[in-house]
Design a protein around this motif. Structure first.
Motif, PDB file in Angstrom:
ATOM      1  N   THR A  40       0.837  -1.203   0.000  1.00 34.68           N
ATOM      2  CA  THR A  40       0.000   0.000   0.000  1.00 34.68           C
ATOM      3  C   THR A  40       0.872   1.253   0.000  1.00 34.68           C
ATOM      4  OG1 THR A  40      -0.200  -0.031   2.419  1.00 34.68           O
ATOM      5  CG2 THR A  40      -1.927  -1.139   1.156  1.00 34.68           C
ATOM      6  N   ARG A  41       2.035   1.183   0.602  1.00 37.68           N
ATOM      7  CA  ARG A  41       2.954   2.336   0.630  1.00 37.68           C
ATOM      8  C   ARG A  41       3.313   2.775  -0.800  1.00 37.68           C
ATOM      9  NH1 ARG A  41       7.112   4.404   3.978  1.00 37.68           N
ATOM     10  NH2 ARG A  41       7.993   6.201   2.889  1.00 37.68           N
ATOM     11  N   ARG A  42       3.423   1.830  -1.688  1.00 35.69           N
ATOM     12  CA  ARG A  42       3.759   2.121  -3.082  1.00 35.69           C
ATOM     13  C   ARG A  42       2.752   3.101  -3.689  1.00 35.69           C
ATOM     14  NH1 ARG A  42       3.254  -1.033  -7.563  1.00 35.69           N
ATOM     15  NH2 ARG A  42       2.058  -2.586  -6.415  1.00 35.69           N
ATOM     16  N   TYR A  43       1.486   2.866  -3.394  1.00 36.40           N
ATOM     17  CA  TYR A  43       0.433   3.726  -3.940  1.00 36.40           C
ATOM     18  C   TYR A  43       0.436   5.104  -3.273  1.00 36.40           C
ATOM     19  CZ  TYR A  43      -1.264  -0.599  -6.004  1.00 36.40           C
ATOM     20  OH  TYR A  43      -1.355  -1.766  -6.726  1.00 36.40           O
ATOM     21  N   MET A  44       0.715   5.128  -1.985  1.00 38.71           N
ATOM     22  CA  MET A  44       0.767   6.410  -1.296  1.00 38.71           C
ATOM     23  C   MET A  44       1.915   7.260  -1.812  1.00 38.71           C
ATOM     24  SD  MET A  44      -1.831   6.530   0.493  1.00 38.71           S
ATOM     25  CE  MET A  44      -1.341   8.161   1.015  1.00 38.71           C
ATOM     26  N   ASP A  45       3.041   6.626  -2.126  1.00 40.33           N
ATOM     27  CA  ASP A  45       4.173   7.366  -2.680  1.00 40.33           C
ATOM     28  C   ASP A  45       3.827   7.963  -4.045  1.00 40.33           C
ATOM     29  OD1 ASP A  45       5.757   6.950  -0.496  1.00 40.33           O
ATOM     30  OD2 ASP A  45       7.006   5.386  -1.387  1.00 40.33           O
ATOM     31  N   ILE A  46       3.027   7.241  -4.827  1.00 37.14           N
ATOM     32  CA  ILE A  46       2.581   7.768  -6.125  1.00 37.14           C
ATOM     33  C   ILE A  46       1.757   9.034  -5.908  1.00 37.14           C
ATOM     34  CG2 ILE A  46       1.036   7.343  -8.092  1.00 37.14           C
ATOM     35  CD1 ILE A  46       1.887   4.368  -7.910  1.00 37.14           C
ATOM     36  N   LEU A  47       0.830   8.979  -4.972  1.00 41.30           N
ATOM     37  CA  LEU A  47      -0.029  10.121  -4.672  1.00 41.30           C
ATOM     38  C   LEU A  47       0.804  11.342  -4.276  1.00 41.30           C
ATOM     39  CD1 LEU A  47      -3.333  10.039  -2.670  1.00 41.30           C
ATOM     40  CD2 LEU A  47      -1.599  11.724  -2.099  1.00 41.30           C
ATOM     41  N   VAL A  48       1.766  11.129  -3.380  1.00 47.02           N
ATOM     42  CA  VAL A  48       2.608  12.246  -2.929  1.00 47.02           C
ATOM     43  C   VAL A  48       3.476  12.755  -4.076  1.00 47.02           C
ATOM     44  CG1 VAL A  48       4.478  12.923  -1.372  1.00 47.02           C
ATOM     45  CG2 VAL A  48       2.610  11.494  -0.523  1.00 47.02           C
ATOM     46  N   GLN A  49       4.096  11.839  -4.805  1.00 46.75           N
ATOM     47  CA  GLN A  49       4.989  12.219  -5.903  1.00 46.75           C
ATOM     48  C   GLN A  49       4.269  13.088  -6.942  1.00 46.75           C
ATOM     49  OE1 GLN A  49       6.251   9.003  -8.432  1.00 46.75           O
ATOM     50  NE2 GLN A  49       8.209   9.995  -8.894  1.00 46.75           N
ATOM     51  N   GLU A  50       3.018  12.762  -7.219  1.00 48.37           N
ATOM     52  CA  GLU A  50       2.268  13.488  -8.242  1.00 48.37           C
ATOM     53  C   GLU A  50       1.864  14.899  -7.800  1.00 48.37           C
ATOM     54  OE1 GLU A  50       0.189   9.734 -10.632  1.00 48.37           O
ATOM     55  OE2 GLU A  50      -1.061  11.123  -9.493  1.00 48.37           O
ATOM     56  N   ASN A  51       1.917  15.172  -6.510  1.00 48.75           N
ATOM     57  CA  ASN A  51       1.392  16.443  -6.017  1.00 48.75           C
ATOM     58  C   ASN A  51       2.387  17.306  -5.246  1.00 48.75           C
ATOM     59  OD1 ASN A  51      -1.712  16.308  -6.581  1.00 48.75           O
ATOM     60  ND2 ASN A  51      -1.165  14.267  -5.820  1.00 48.75           N
ATOM     61  N   LEU A  52       3.513  16.749  -4.867  1.00 49.08           N
ATOM     62  CA  LEU A  52       4.506  17.502  -4.110  1.00 49.08           C
ATOM     63  C   LEU A  52       5.380  18.300  -5.078  1.00 49.08           C
ATOM     64  CD1 LEU A  52       5.308  17.667  -1.055  1.00 49.08           C
ATOM     65  CD2 LEU A  52       7.114  16.026  -1.587  1.00 49.08           C
ATOM     66  N   LEU A  53       5.309  19.617  -4.994  1.00 45.05           N
ATOM     67  CA  LEU A  53       6.079  20.453  -5.918  1.00 45.05           C
ATOM     68  C   LEU A  53       7.576  20.354  -5.634  1.00 45.05           C
ATOM     69  CD1 LEU A  53       3.830  23.648  -6.169  1.00 45.05           C
ATOM     70  CD2 LEU A  53       4.014  21.734  -7.780  1.00 45.05           C
ATOM     71  N   PRO A  54       8.412  20.495  -6.675  1.00 48.67           N
ATOM     72  CA  PRO A  54       9.859  20.289  -6.530  1.00 48.67           C
ATOM     73  C   PRO A  54      10.528  21.212  -5.518  1.00 48.67           C
ATOM     74  CG  PRO A  54       9.234  20.431  -8.856  1.00 48.67           C
ATOM     75  CD  PRO A  54       8.020  20.776  -8.063  1.00 48.67           C
ATOM     76  N   GLU A  55       9.943  22.386  -5.288  1.00 49.50           N
ATOM     77  CA  GLU A  55      10.572  23.318  -4.337  1.00 49.50           C
ATOM     78  C   GLU A  55      10.294  22.966  -2.872  1.00 49.50           C
ATOM     79  OE1 GLU A  55       7.084  25.675  -6.300  1.00 49.50           O
ATOM     80  OE2 GLU A  55       8.453  24.038  -6.819  1.00 49.50           O
ATOM     81  N   SER A  56       9.564  21.900  -2.630  1.00 52.71           N
ATOM     82  CA  SER A  56       9.351  21.409  -1.256  1.00 52.71           C
ATOM     83  C   SER A  56      10.697  21.032  -0.650  1.00 52.71           C
ATOM     84  CB  SER A  56       8.413  20.207  -1.261  1.00 52.71           C
ATOM     85  OG  SER A  56       7.148  20.559  -1.805  1.00 52.71           O
ATOM     86  N   HIS A  57      10.871  21.331   0.651  1.00 54.94           N
ATOM     87  CA  HIS A  57      12.176  21.073   1.264  1.00 54.94           C
ATOM     88  C   HIS A  57      12.081  21.100   2.796  1.00 54.94           C
ATOM     89  CE1 HIS A  57      11.907  25.498   1.168  1.00 54.94           C
ATOM     90  NE2 HIS A  57      12.703  25.473   2.227  1.00 54.94           N
ATOM     91  N   PHE A  58      13.226  20.827   3.428  1.00 54.76           N
ATOM     92  CA  PHE A  58      13.340  20.911   4.882  1.00 54.76           C
ATOM     93  C   PHE A  58      14.037  22.204   5.272  1.00 54.76           C
ATOM     94  CE2 PHE A  58      13.181  16.279   4.285  1.00 54.76           C
ATOM     95  CZ  PHE A  58      12.170  15.943   5.181  1.00 54.76           C
ATOM     96  N   GLU A  59      13.527  22.867   6.309  1.00 53.63           N
ATOM     97  CA  GLU A  59      14.251  23.942   6.984  1.00 53.63           C
ATOM     98  C   GLU A  59      14.795  23.333   8.276  1.00 53.63           C
ATOM     99  OE1 GLU A  59      14.820  27.236   6.477  1.00 53.63           O
ATOM    100  OE2 GLU A  59      13.827  27.373   4.527  1.00 53.63           O
ATOM    101  N   GLY A  60      16.083  23.529   8.528  1.00 55.11           N
ATOM    102  CA  GLY A  60      16.670  22.922   9.727  1.00 55.11           C
ATOM    103  C   GLY A  60      16.997  21.459   9.517  1.00 55.11           C
TER     104      GLY A  60
END
Length: 296
Positions: A40-60
């Motif tokens: 099921t994790r495989r499908y959740m990663d697809i969902l996130v990958q399709e919607n998370l913009l490339p400029e997403s990142h960590f601060e700190g």
């Protein structure tokens, strides 16, 4: 781009997700620890990958690396994270998993979330959604109060209270096992998703004070941005759209000195020191959130 609900946009994916589901539909004291379902994790990663913009990142990011190093050195680690949507955890773990830093990739594999049993028991798709990530399932105080009110008799209410006690005792043992394995416990201190216009949904639960007593170190993680917009109580009605998400991580906090120093600062007549403690934590998270927001 028109926002569609999760149900509208991912109907086909959710069908496959449900077919891959293995998690129990009823929680009891024997199944509170639920390791991730890689299918099921495989499908959740697809969902996130399709919607998370490339400029997403960590601060700190360096604070997360320091946190990881301390966990590897034997410290029992806790993450307290803001909660805006049901993709908060999937986004965090996806971004850690795809980090260039090997330590952050390993941190992702060590995280075990504390989750309410509602995610298992109310809807088969939501259950499949949730089982993609390792969890310790608890019976939340809010749910118990609600179920006791709905009980048809005093005996039924007492049975529900006993069930809650058994589940939560088993969850404490499971969490202790996680700590011994060097896993990291992640908790949403508000216990629910924040809903704009409802400030009570961002107030920390007084039970979180017990986590600060049980762990050595804590990282406070804020979230700016979300893939989902809540519409109602039906989680699959949440609207989804591509978004930039920024996770902020505080410097590592030593739990015992942090807690001791704050409690010592309270007036002697403070009516609820535990609630004051978690209110302070939520204020720190909010301050971190606003600082990152203002940098955007």
């Amino acid at each position: 781009m028109e926002k569609l609900s999760l149900r509208q946009r991912y109907a086909n994916l959710f069908k496959e997700l449900s077919q891959a589901s293995r998690a129990a539909a009823k929680i009891d004291s024997t199944n509170v620890y639920q390791p991730e379902n890689k299918e099921t994790r495989r499908y959740m990663d697809i969902l996130v990958q399709e919607n998370l913009l490339p400029e997403s990142h960590f601060e700190g990011e360096e604070n997360l690396v320091d946190f990881y190093d301390k966990v590897c050195a034997g410290k029992h680690g806790l993450i307290l994270m803001e909660h805006y949507s049901n993709t908060d955890l999937p986004e965090l773990l996806y971004m850690l998993d795809h980090s260039a830093n090997e330590k952050l990739r390993d941190l992702s594999r060590r995280i075990v979330a504390i989750a309410g049993m509602k995610l298992n028991e109310e809807d088969s798709v939501v259950r499949a959604f949730a089982e993609s990530f390792s969890r310790v399932v608890i019976y939340p105080t809010r749910s118990l109060s609600k179920n006791e009110q709905l009980a048809q008799s005093e005996e039924e209410a007492k049975e529900e209270e006993q069930r809650a006690r058994k589940i939560n005792l088993a969850a404490m043992h499971a969490m202790d096992d996680c700590k011994k394995r060097g896993e990291v416990i992640l908790v949403f201190p508000a216990g629910t998703r924040y809903r704009p216009g409802h400030p009570e949904t961002k107030r920390g639960l007084r039970e979180i004070d017990s986590y600060l007593r049980l762990f050595d170190i804590v990282a406070l993680v804020s979230i700016n941005g979300s893939l989902l917009t809540i519409q109602n109580e039906d989680m699959l009605d949440d609207l989804i759209a591509p978004a930039k998400v920024v996770f902020g991580a505080s410097p590592v906090i030593e739990c015992k000195p942090f807690r001791k120093e704050f409690l010592a600062s309270l007036p002697q007549d403070c009516p609820d020191p535990k609630q004051a403690m978690i209110d302070h934590v939520m204020e720190l998270l909010e301050s971190q959130h606003e600082r990152i927001e203002n940098q955007a």
